[in-house]
Design a protein around this motif. Structure first.
Motif, PDB file in Angstrom:
ATOM      1  N   TYR A  36       0.807  -1.072   0.224  1.00  7.25           N
ATOM      2  CA  TYR A  36       0.113  -0.414   0.154  1.00  7.25           C
ATOM      3  C   TYR A  36       0.852   0.932   0.040  1.00  7.25           C
ATOM      4  CZ  TYR A  36      -4.187  -2.981   1.410  1.00  7.25           C
ATOM      5  OH  TYR A  36      -5.289  -3.508   1.368  1.00  7.25           O
ATOM      6  N   GLN A  38       0.802   4.966   0.849  1.00  8.35           N
ATOM      7  CA  GLN A  38       0.147   6.307   1.448  1.00  8.35           C
ATOM      8  C   GLN A  38       0.417   7.456   1.843  1.00  8.35           C
ATOM      9  OE1 GLN A  38      -0.688   5.940   6.064  1.00  8.35           O
ATOM     10  NE2 GLN A  38      -2.477   6.738   5.895  1.00  8.35           N
ATOM     11  N   GLY A  41      -2.491  12.182   5.328  1.00  9.84           N
ATOM     12  CA  GLY A  41      -4.055  12.759   5.189  1.00  9.84           C
ATOM     13  C   GLY A  41      -5.076  11.742   4.387  1.00  9.84           C
ATOM     14  N   LYS A  42      -3.743  10.951   3.749  1.00  9.44           N
ATOM     15  CA  LYS A  42      -4.567  10.282   2.973  1.00  9.44           C
ATOM     16  C   LYS A  42      -5.352   9.172   2.973  1.00  9.44           C
ATOM     17  CE  LYS A  42      -4.826  12.622  -1.331  1.00  9.44           C
ATOM     18  NZ  LYS A  42      -4.315  12.157  -3.048  1.00  9.44           N
ATOM     19  N   GLY A  43      -6.167   7.468   2.912  1.00  8.03           N
ATOM     20  CA  GLY A  43      -5.891   6.178   3.663  1.00  8.03           C
ATOM     21  C   GLY A  43      -5.447   5.383   2.554  1.00  8.03           C
ATOM     22  N   PRO A  44      -4.433   3.930   3.057  1.00 12.27           N
ATOM     23  CA  PRO A  44      -3.364   2.973   2.168  1.00 12.27           C
ATOM     24  C   PRO A  44      -3.947   2.604   1.082  1.00 12.27           C
ATOM     25  CG  PRO A  44      -3.838   2.778   4.478  1.00 12.27           C
ATOM     26  CD  PRO A  44      -5.217   4.064   3.435  1.00 12.27           C
ATOM     27  N   LEU A  46      -3.514   0.765  -2.799  1.00  6.27           N
ATOM     28  CA  LEU A  46      -3.230  -0.540  -2.267  1.00  6.27           C
ATOM     29  C   LEU A  46      -2.652  -0.114  -4.285  1.00  6.27           C
ATOM     30  CD1 LEU A  46      -2.710  -4.217  -2.190  1.00  6.27           C
ATOM     31  CD2 LEU A  46      -4.797  -4.125  -3.762  1.00  6.27           C
ATOM     32  N   ASP A  49      -0.312  -6.500  -5.024  1.00  4.49           N
ATOM     33  CA  ASP A  49       0.321  -7.482  -4.756  1.00  4.49           C
ATOM     34  C   ASP A  49       0.575  -8.417  -5.339  1.00  4.49           C
ATOM     35  OD1 ASP A  49      -3.601  -7.537  -5.017  1.00  4.49           O
ATOM     36  OD2 ASP A  49      -2.300  -8.339  -6.408  1.00  4.49           O
ATOM     37  N   PHE A  89       3.833   0.588   2.679  1.00  3.77           N
ATOM     38  CA  PHE A  89       3.666   0.000   3.560  1.00  3.77           C
ATOM     39  C   PHE A  89       2.949  -1.513   2.746  1.00  3.77           C
ATOM     40  CE2 PHE A  89       2.692   1.965   7.650  1.00  3.77           C
ATOM     41  CZ  PHE A  89       2.072   3.137   7.717  1.00  3.77           C
ATOM     42  N   GLY A 100      -8.020 -10.550   8.703  1.00  6.89           N
ATOM     43  CA  GLY A 100      -7.199  -8.830   8.506  1.00  6.89           C
ATOM     44  C   GLY A 100      -6.542  -8.496   7.939  1.00  6.89           C
ATOM     45  N   LEU A 101      -5.515  -7.929   7.471  1.00  9.50           N
ATOM     46  CA  LEU A 101      -4.067  -7.599   6.822  1.00  9.50           C
ATOM     47  C   LEU A 101      -3.362  -7.472   8.286  1.00  9.50           C
ATOM     48  CD1 LEU A 101      -4.768  -5.483   4.562  1.00  9.50           C
ATOM     49  CD2 LEU A 101      -3.452  -7.984   4.193  1.00  9.50           C
ATOM     50  N   PHE A 103       0.392  -5.898   9.421  1.00  7.66           N
ATOM     51  CA  PHE A 103       1.254  -4.763   8.305  1.00  7.66           C
ATOM     52  C   PHE A 103       2.529  -4.051   8.632  1.00  7.66           C
ATOM     53  CE2 PHE A 103      -1.640  -2.582   5.492  1.00  7.66           C
ATOM     54  CZ  PHE A 103      -3.060  -2.695   5.828  1.00  7.66           C
ATOM     55  N   GLY A 104       3.720  -4.500   7.685  1.00  6.72           N
ATOM     56  CA  GLY A 104       5.437  -4.102   7.905  1.00  6.72           C
ATOM     57  C   GLY A 104       4.524  -2.385   9.038  1.00  6.72           C
ATOM     58  N   LYS A 105       5.993  -1.991   9.722  1.00  6.27           N
ATOM     59  CA  LYS A 105       5.782  -0.459  10.447  1.00  6.27           C
ATOM     60  C   LYS A 105       5.592   0.914   8.892  1.00  6.27           C
ATOM     61  CE  LYS A 105       7.527  -2.309  14.790  1.00  6.27           C
ATOM     62  NZ  LYS A 105       6.375  -1.794  15.508  1.00  6.27           N
ATOM     63  N   GLY A 106       6.095   0.379   7.806  1.00  5.75           N
ATOM     64  CA  GLY A 106       6.268   1.103   7.098  1.00  5.75           C
ATOM     65  C   GLY A 106       7.537   1.645   6.317  1.00  5.75           C
TER      66      GLY A 106
END
Lengths: 113, 114
Positions: A36, A38, A41-44, A46, A49, A89, A100-101, A103-106
């Protein structure tokens, strides 16, 4: 449960160069690995994959590779552009599709002009 | 991919109060999820919102603190109850895509608790 490690936490590259972000996972039953992007100010969002029955997948300047034996997967961005600057991410999910997913820390990717 | 909206987009709340966040998707989906993203951090799954039954919560999250509703296949709410400054986060809903594992995220609700 699943644990996903991601590195580096920050990556700065010159515009036009390539960027590689790496992730490892702990649960050998995991079979789906999304990436993902990001922006502030926005959502992740995709971006690509890969599933466990595939070793590599490419979409224009973006590619993902998966090594199931080593339990790691990587995101490759070629010919980077300023709009690639964002937090990326990686994530993993187990079998069944109802989970659910994790996630890594980014990774904060900075493209230097 | 589905079009997902969240309301409110952001809010500032006083400690001890509660806030209900809405998630609306433009098509029917079986699976909806709620995540929390603390400032500068990654995303953590709070719960899976099941239509017609109680939500399934992850370790560390409880129904009394984060009650969830899922009245139909296009809508869900997450309530953050009895808020404290530690609840200041971005709250995100996601929905499954056509491939079951794929998830698409809403824009998030940015919550600041004073």
């Amino acid at each position: 449960g699943e644990n996903v490690e991601q590195h580096p936490s920050t990556l700065s590259v010159q515009e036009g160069d390539s960027a590689v972000i790496k992730c490892t996972y702990s649960d050998s039953a995991s079979n789906y690995f999304p990436w993902y992007k990001q922006e502030l100010g926005k959502g992740p969002q995709l971006i690509i994959d890969i599933r466990s029955n595939v070793g590599e997948k490419k979409d224009q300047r973006i590619a993902v590779t998966l090594n199931k034996t080593a339990k790691h997967f990587s995101l490759h961005i070629t010919e980077t552009q300023p709009e690639d600057s964002a937090v990326y991410f990686c994530a993993a999910i187990g079998g069944g599709g109802a989970d659910g997913l994790t996630f890594g820390k980014g990774t904060h990717l900075i493209i230097q002009p | 991919s589905a079009v997902i909206s969240q309301k409110p987009s952001r809010d500032i709340c006083q400690r001890g109060t509660s806030l209900t966040i809405q998630c609306q998707v433009d098509s029917q989906v079986t699976m909806m999820f709620w995540y929390r993203q603390q400032p500068g951090q990654s995303l953590t799954l709070i719960a899976t919102a099941n239509q017609g039954s109680e939500a399934t919560y992850e370790s560390g999250f409880v129904i009394d603190k984060f009650p969830i509703s899922r009245p139909n296949l296009t809508f869900s709410t997450l309530t953050v109850s009895n808020m404290s400054p530690e609840d200041s986060s971005i709250y995100l809903c996601s929905v499954e895509g056509q491939n079951q594992e794929t998830q698409y995220f809403g824009p998030g609700t940015r919550l600041l608790v004073l």
